[in-house]
Design a protein around this motif. Structure first.
Motif, mmCIF file in Angstrom:
data_model
loop_
_atom_site.group_PDB
_atom_site.id
_atom_site.type_symbol
_atom_site.label_atom_id
_atom_site.label_comp_id
_atom_site.label_asym_id
_atom_site.label_seq_id
_atom_site.Cartn_x
_atom_site.Cartn_y
_atom_site.Cartn_z
ATOM 1 N N SER A 1 -14.532 -2.498 -1.119
ATOM 2 C CA SER A 1 -13.434 -2.935 -0.250
ATOM 3 C C SER A 1 -13.506 -2.225 1.090
ATOM 4 O O SER A 1 -13.740 -1.024 1.142
ATOM 5 C CB SER A 1 -12.086 -2.603 -0.891
ATOM 6 N N THR B 1 -4.819 -5.410 -3.361
ATOM 7 C CA THR B 1 -4.738 -6.113 -4.640
ATOM 8 C C THR B 1 -5.014 -5.108 -5.752
ATOM 9 O O THR B 1 -5.629 -4.064 -5.505
ATOM 10 C CB THR B 1 -5.775 -7.240 -4.724
ATOM 11 N N ALA C 1 2.174 0.809 1.396
ATOM 12 C CA ALA C 1 0.798 0.325 1.277
ATOM 13 C C ALA C 1 0.004 1.332 0.456
ATOM 14 O O ALA C 1 0.339 2.504 0.409
ATOM 15 C CB ALA C 1 0.165 0.184 2.651
ATOM 16 N N GLN D 1 7.769 -3.501 -3.113
ATOM 17 C CA GLN D 1 6.345 -3.211 -3.025
ATOM 18 C C GLN D 1 6.055 -1.910 -3.767
ATOM 19 O O GLN D 1 6.738 -0.917 -3.557
ATOM 20 C CB GLN D 1 5.900 -3.058 -1.569
ATOM 21 N N ARG E 1 -6.158 0.601 2.958
ATOM 22 C CA ARG E 1 -6.593 -0.786 2.811
ATOM 23 C C ARG E 1 -5.726 -1.645 3.723
ATOM 24 O O ARG E 1 -4.494 -1.490 3.736
ATOM 25 C CB ARG E 1 -6.411 -1.204 1.350
ATOM 26 N N PRO E 2 -6.334 -2.558 4.514
ATOM 27 C CA PRO E 2 -5.517 -3.442 5.345
ATOM 28 C C PRO E 2 -4.482 -4.191 4.501
ATOM 29 O O PRO E 2 -4.743 -4.562 3.361
ATOM 30 C CB PRO E 2 -6.540 -4.411 5.957
ATOM 31 N N ARG E 3 -3.324 -4.393 5.070
ATOM 32 C CA ARG E 3 -2.142 -4.890 4.369
ATOM 33 C C ARG E 3 -2.401 -6.082 3.442
ATOM 34 O O ARG E 3 -2.006 -6.065 2.289
ATOM 35 C CB ARG E 3 -1.073 -5.268 5.385
ATOM 36 N N HIS E 4 -3.020 -7.124 3.894
ATOM 37 C CA HIS E 4 -3.176 -8.323 3.070
ATOM 38 C C HIS E 4 -4.351 -8.223 2.110
ATOM 39 O O HIS E 4 -4.601 -9.144 1.347
ATOM 40 C CB HIS E 4 -3.277 -9.563 3.959
ATOM 41 N N GLY E 5 -5.058 -7.097 2.110
ATOM 42 C CA GLY E 5 -6.162 -6.898 1.189
ATOM 43 C C GLY E 5 -5.810 -6.012 0.014
ATOM 44 O O GLY E 5 -6.660 -5.667 -0.787
#
Length: 156
Positions: free
Chosen positions: A77, A105, A10, A138, A99-103
């Protein structure tokens, strides 16, 4: 940029700075009144109702985080701030922003990095992991700022 497989999957930003002024109000306000070397209890007292106490704490190898702040705005963010305590002294050692996982970008990364570099200057160390089988396809990037490395930091 140095490549390292030790970077997590991440995007995260590790801070070794604390009381420097910051361009983004979220950075400056997140740890207002807290100091390096203080205990978890003192951190919770400074951070007030915004702090979350974790039980059990998250293990980070040489440190652990038992106090976190959620939704710290940086570069537009929301990030999570992990206050990492030294395992030997049980005092504040570093702050990690994630940053939270699904955020995660590219746009969020660029915004956060721009805000941090605007507040603290260029990072003192960087590493990255490319997308591939070893990293679960990733990519990851890490930036580190140390407090003693710059006259740019204005410690209170």
């Amino acid at each position: 940029m140095r490549r390292s497989r030790s970077c997590p999957a991440a995007i995260l930003f590790v801070f070794w700075l604390f009381a420097a002024p910051a361009a983004d109000a979220g950075i400056a306000e997140a740890w207002q009144g807290a100091y390096w070397g203080e205990s978890s209890a003192a951190l919770v007292a400074h951070l007030g109702g915004g702090a979350t106490v974790l039980s059990p704490p998250i293990d980070f190898g040489d440190s652990y985080a038992d106090v976190v702040l959620r939704n710290v705005p940086v570069g537009g963010s929301p990030l999570i701030a992990y206050f990492q305590m030294d395992k030997t002294t049980h005092k504040l050692k570093r702050i990690q922003l994630e940053r939270p996982r699904h955020g995660v970008t590219p746009a969020a990364f660029r915004g956060v990095l721009a805000a941090l570099e605007g507040a603290y200057g260029a990072p003192d160390a960087m590493c990255g992991t490319g997308a591939g089988p070893a990293s679960g396809y990733q990519a990851a990037a890490e930036r580190v700022w140390w407090p003693n490395s710059a006259a740019r930091l204005n410690f209170a």
